[in-house]
Scaffold this motif. Sequence first.
Motif, PDB file in Angstrom:
ATOM      1  N   TYR A 334       0.836  -1.208   0.000  1.00  0.00           N
ATOM      2  CA  TYR A 334       0.000   0.000   0.000  1.00  0.00           C
ATOM      3  C   TYR A 334       0.869   1.255   0.000  1.00  0.00           C
ATOM      4  O   TYR A 334       0.675   2.159  -0.818  1.00  0.00           O
ATOM      5  CB  TYR A 334      -0.927  -0.018   1.216  1.00  0.00           C
ATOM      6  N   ASP A 335       1.843   1.298   0.927  1.00  0.00           N
ATOM      7  CA  ASP A 335       2.711   2.474   1.010  1.00  0.00           C
ATOM      8  C   ASP A 335       3.699   2.526  -0.147  1.00  0.00           C
ATOM      9  O   ASP A 335       4.135   3.609  -0.547  1.00  0.00           O
ATOM     10  CB  ASP A 335       3.458   2.484   2.343  1.00  0.00           C
ATOM     11  N   ALA A 336       4.044   1.368  -0.693  1.00  0.00           N
ATOM     12  CA  ALA A 336       4.948   1.337  -1.852  1.00  0.00           C
ATOM     13  C   ALA A 336       4.202   1.622  -3.149  1.00  0.00           C
ATOM     14  O   ALA A 336       4.831   1.786  -4.206  1.00  0.00           O
ATOM     15  CB  ALA A 336       5.635  -0.022  -1.935  1.00  0.00           C
ATOM     16  N   ASN A 337       2.858   1.648  -3.052  1.00  0.00           N
ATOM     17  CA  ASN A 337       1.997   1.871  -4.220  1.00  0.00           C
ATOM     18  C   ASN A 337       2.370   0.909  -5.354  1.00  0.00           C
ATOM     19  O   ASN A 337       2.529   1.299  -6.512  1.00  0.00           O
ATOM     20  CB  ASN A 337       2.101   3.326  -4.702  1.00  0.00           C
ATOM     21  N   SER A 338       2.511  -0.366  -4.991  1.00  0.00           N
ATOM     22  CA  SER A 338       2.992  -1.376  -5.948  1.00  0.00           C
ATOM     23  C   SER A 338       2.060  -2.579  -5.975  1.00  0.00           C
ATOM     24  O   SER A 338       1.987  -3.345  -5.012  1.00  0.00           O
ATOM     25  CB  SER A 338       4.404  -1.821  -5.584  1.00  0.00           C
ATOM     26  N   ILE A 339       1.341  -2.745  -7.066  1.00  0.00           N
ATOM     27  CA  ILE A 339       0.512  -3.934  -7.240  1.00  0.00           C
ATOM     28  C   ILE A 339       1.384  -5.180  -7.365  1.00  0.00           C
ATOM     29  O   ILE A 339       0.993  -6.274  -6.947  1.00  0.00           O
ATOM     30  CB  ILE A 339      -0.409  -3.778  -8.471  1.00  0.00           C
ATOM     31  N   ALA A 340       2.610  -5.000  -7.923  1.00  0.00           N
ATOM     32  CA  ALA A 340       3.523  -6.139  -8.063  1.00  0.00           C
ATOM     33  C   ALA A 340       3.940  -6.664  -6.700  1.00  0.00           C
ATOM     34  O   ALA A 340       3.987  -7.887  -6.470  1.00  0.00           O
ATOM     35  CB  ALA A 340       4.755  -5.728  -8.866  1.00  0.00           C
ATOM     36  N   LEU A 341       4.247  -5.757  -5.753  1.00  0.00           N
ATOM     37  CA  LEU A 341       4.643  -6.176  -4.412  1.00  0.00           C
ATOM     38  C   LEU A 341       3.491  -6.886  -3.704  1.00  0.00           C
ATOM     39  O   LEU A 341       3.704  -7.869  -2.981  1.00  0.00           O
ATOM     40  CB  LEU A 341       5.089  -4.957  -3.595  1.00  0.00           C
ATOM     41  N   LEU A 342       2.278  -6.398  -3.932  1.00  0.00           N
ATOM     42  CA  LEU A 342       1.107  -7.036  -3.341  1.00  0.00           C
ATOM     43  C   LEU A 342       0.972  -8.475  -3.847  1.00  0.00           C
ATOM     44  O   LEU A 342       0.728  -9.409  -3.075  1.00  0.00           O
ATOM     45  CB  LEU A 342      -0.133  -6.217  -3.692  1.00  0.00           C
ATOM     46  N   LEU A 343       1.134  -8.670  -5.165  1.00  0.00           N
ATOM     47  CA  LEU A 343       1.016 -10.012  -5.746  1.00  0.00           C
ATOM     48  C   LEU A 343       2.147 -10.923  -5.283  1.00  0.00           C
ATOM     49  O   LEU A 343       1.932 -12.120  -5.035  1.00  0.00           O
ATOM     50  CB  LEU A 343       1.006  -9.918  -7.274  1.00  0.00           C
ATOM     51  N   ILE A 344       3.355 -10.374  -5.140  1.00  0.00           N
ATOM     52  CA  ILE A 344       4.480 -11.178  -4.640  1.00  0.00           C
ATOM     53  C   ILE A 344       4.190 -11.643  -3.214  1.00  0.00           C
ATOM     54  O   ILE A 344       4.469 -12.798  -2.847  1.00  0.00           O
ATOM     55  CB  ILE A 344       5.791 -10.372  -4.695  1.00  0.00           C
ATOM     56  N   GLY A 345       3.606 -10.759  -2.414  1.00  0.00           N
ATOM     57  CA  GLY A 345       3.251 -11.131  -1.046  1.00  0.00           C
ATOM     58  C   GLY A 345       2.258 -12.274  -1.012  1.00  0.00           C
ATOM     59  O   GLY A 345       2.410 -13.224  -0.234  1.00  0.00           O
ATOM     60  N   TYR A 403       4.432   6.198  11.980  1.00  0.00           N
ATOM     61  CA  TYR A 403       5.546   6.709  11.197  1.00  0.00           C
ATOM     62  C   TYR A 403       5.147   6.723   9.721  1.00  0.00           C
ATOM     63  O   TYR A 403       4.208   7.392   9.330  1.00  0.00           O
ATOM     64  CB  TYR A 403       6.810   5.886  11.450  1.00  0.00           C
ATOM     65  N   PHE A 404       5.825   5.963   8.882  1.00  0.00           N
ATOM     66  CA  PHE A 404       5.520   5.979   7.454  1.00  0.00           C
ATOM     67  C   PHE A 404       4.629   4.809   7.042  1.00  0.00           C
ATOM     68  O   PHE A 404       4.363   4.600   5.855  1.00  0.00           O
ATOM     69  CB  PHE A 404       6.821   5.924   6.637  1.00  0.00           C
ATOM     70  N   ILE A 405       4.154   4.037   8.013  1.00  0.00           N
ATOM     71  CA  ILE A 405       3.366   2.837   7.710  1.00  0.00           C
ATOM     72  C   ILE A 405       1.874   3.148   7.854  1.00  0.00           C
ATOM     73  O   ILE A 405       1.420   3.608   8.912  1.00  0.00           O
ATOM     74  CB  ILE A 405       3.752   1.672   8.648  1.00  0.00           C
TER      75      ILE A 405
END
Length: 692
Positions: A334-345, A403-405
């Motif tokens: 969410y904070d990385a604004n990355s759909i790719a990171l979401l799918l990797i997770g 913080y940033f999360i």
Amino acid sequence: MVNFGKSLKAGQVQEWSGYYINYMLMKKKVKQHAVSFKDGSLGQSEILAEFSRKLDDQIEKIVLFILEQQGLLASRIEKLSEQRVVLLEKPADQQKIYLLRQAFREIGEDLLKLIMFVDMNATAIRKILKKFDKRLEHKFTDHYVTTRANHPYSQLQQVFKHVGISAVIGALTRNLIDLQDNPGSMLSIYDQPSQSLKDPIIEAIIVAVDKVSNTTNLIQFLGQHALIMQEDLPISDGDVADKKTYHLPSLLLNLANAFLYMINTYIIVPTADDYATSLGAVATTCGIIIGSMAIAQIFSSVYFSAWSNKSYFHPLVFSSITLMFGNILYAFAYDANSIALLLIGRLLCGLGSARAVNRRYISDCVPLKQRIQASAGFVSASALGMACGPALAGLLQADFNIYFISINSNTLPGWAMALAWLVYLPCLWIFFKEPDRGDTEDNYFPEGDAENGGLAQPLLWNSDEKIEEKDEDRDYDDSEESVEDSHRPVTSIASAYGLLTPSVKVQLLIYFMLKFALEILLSASSVITTFYFDWTVSNVAVFLALLGLTVLPVNIFVGSYISNIFKERQILLVSEIIVMIGILLSFNVTSSYSVPQYVISALITFVAAEVLEGVNLSLLSHVMSSRLSKGTYNGGLLSTEAGTLARVAADVTITLTGYLGVSMVLNITLIPSLVICIFSIVATCFIYNSLY
């Protein structure tokens, strides 16, 4: 090589040898008819009539002997009952009571021999029918079963209904209750069945009869639902008490893994579409977000199953760590604004799926007498996890930053599950005990294997007889496996597939169909309800949680009542038809699609699919080859792969359909569900009689 004919002869009660099916004679008849059919000396109708008459004669011989033996057992019980009445009218003589109790138990042991007699003959009949179909290339089995099993005077049914045997069990139980430590207690097996005598010989008889007749109770039904193959309980006095011990905390941790994984699977369903849109993707990307976990599970099921040949602890640790990091990446996306990171997770979460280990641990490490309860626990834990996942998503509503999360409804499911696995990991490390691998080795070669006369074998179960007969004058067929080979686990997916008979393939198709329909219903629910009804995350969470909560009540109803009133194949076909009705009712064919229509159709589809899943897996647990009960490529793995592929296909369908517009998602995704359902119903009709 030990062939079935020789093993049948070796397992016979010698004084009853003349009453067993004449297996060698029937084999010779099959060969003679095959020759006559090829040279044209006899027509097909003449061969069918003549062979049917011969087989009828053999079955009648068996049935009349069974009735005769039941009468003799009843006569012995009657005489001992008269002694019991006289004995209990006087002051208790413990020595005489003990001797009389032992006399009743001797009757019980003879009754067990009779049950084994029934089962061995049933296995022989199945093999003869299969040989006839193979040698004459004719579906004789369907014809024979249809005309014999459904007849009001069916002798074939007598081999499996065991009305007389049940009456003898009742008489034995009543007499042994009167002779227990508190004689004259007025305890009745009819008024207080839960307090009936738990005598080892009675327990062994009941298990034997249940396995031959396929009757079930709730615990057995749930255990079969897990498709954890059940071996036969030993039947001798020395074997009834299972000396094998197991570590209860380890079993509970194994079940906790299954529970948490199911929560992990479904906790994102109510929010996946919102999460996708917040990252700039279309709402229907939720399909691939949810399905990416299933994609990874296709591979994880295989390597976890193989890994569990060497260890259970290490795969569970790896699973927990992988799932923890997968959920962290899912939340960070969410904070990385990355759909790719979401799918990797989510892919990492799927790679941490240890359900193959969960099944193997129960199958290999839990004693026979507790295994069915542990299997039921696995199903119950999974069902509760399925209900708790969406419910937790509905509760995890917040919006603040640390913080940033970002902490909100999209990221909280990931953080919550990462914390859950973090807590689970040290518990696993401290309390889980790796079992002695020597304890599980014998389980690869169960003594009561169905292929060699074990009690788990139904009449028309198809075994892996693959090699053509080379020499018709030999004492045995090459198509018959040796006893050792029939127990040996398969070593590849190809070998496992080779053991799948047409009926088993259809049942796996049914499993694929119901998982596809359920995944379409669950994964698309958030998108559809938001589009048509403006439901919030909480509304979707409550709806999905309520659906999940129906799983256990439905299984209680089916396992305790329906499965003992109707035949499983009848329940199977009716459930498929009801699933089809539920799918048809789900289509939007009017301008005003209402909440009642959606909820009622979803409930019908979900409940019918749950009934179908339980009955289908129960049938599979009976008819699947015994070689698929153990090892890496076991029946549980095959069913898991079929279900996982269905989930992947459904989630990909949802995502692709989204490109046509959200308004198209409902009807377009229901079309393949309907087509597969109709195809499975037609296939079921073709193999219906082989499910007998």
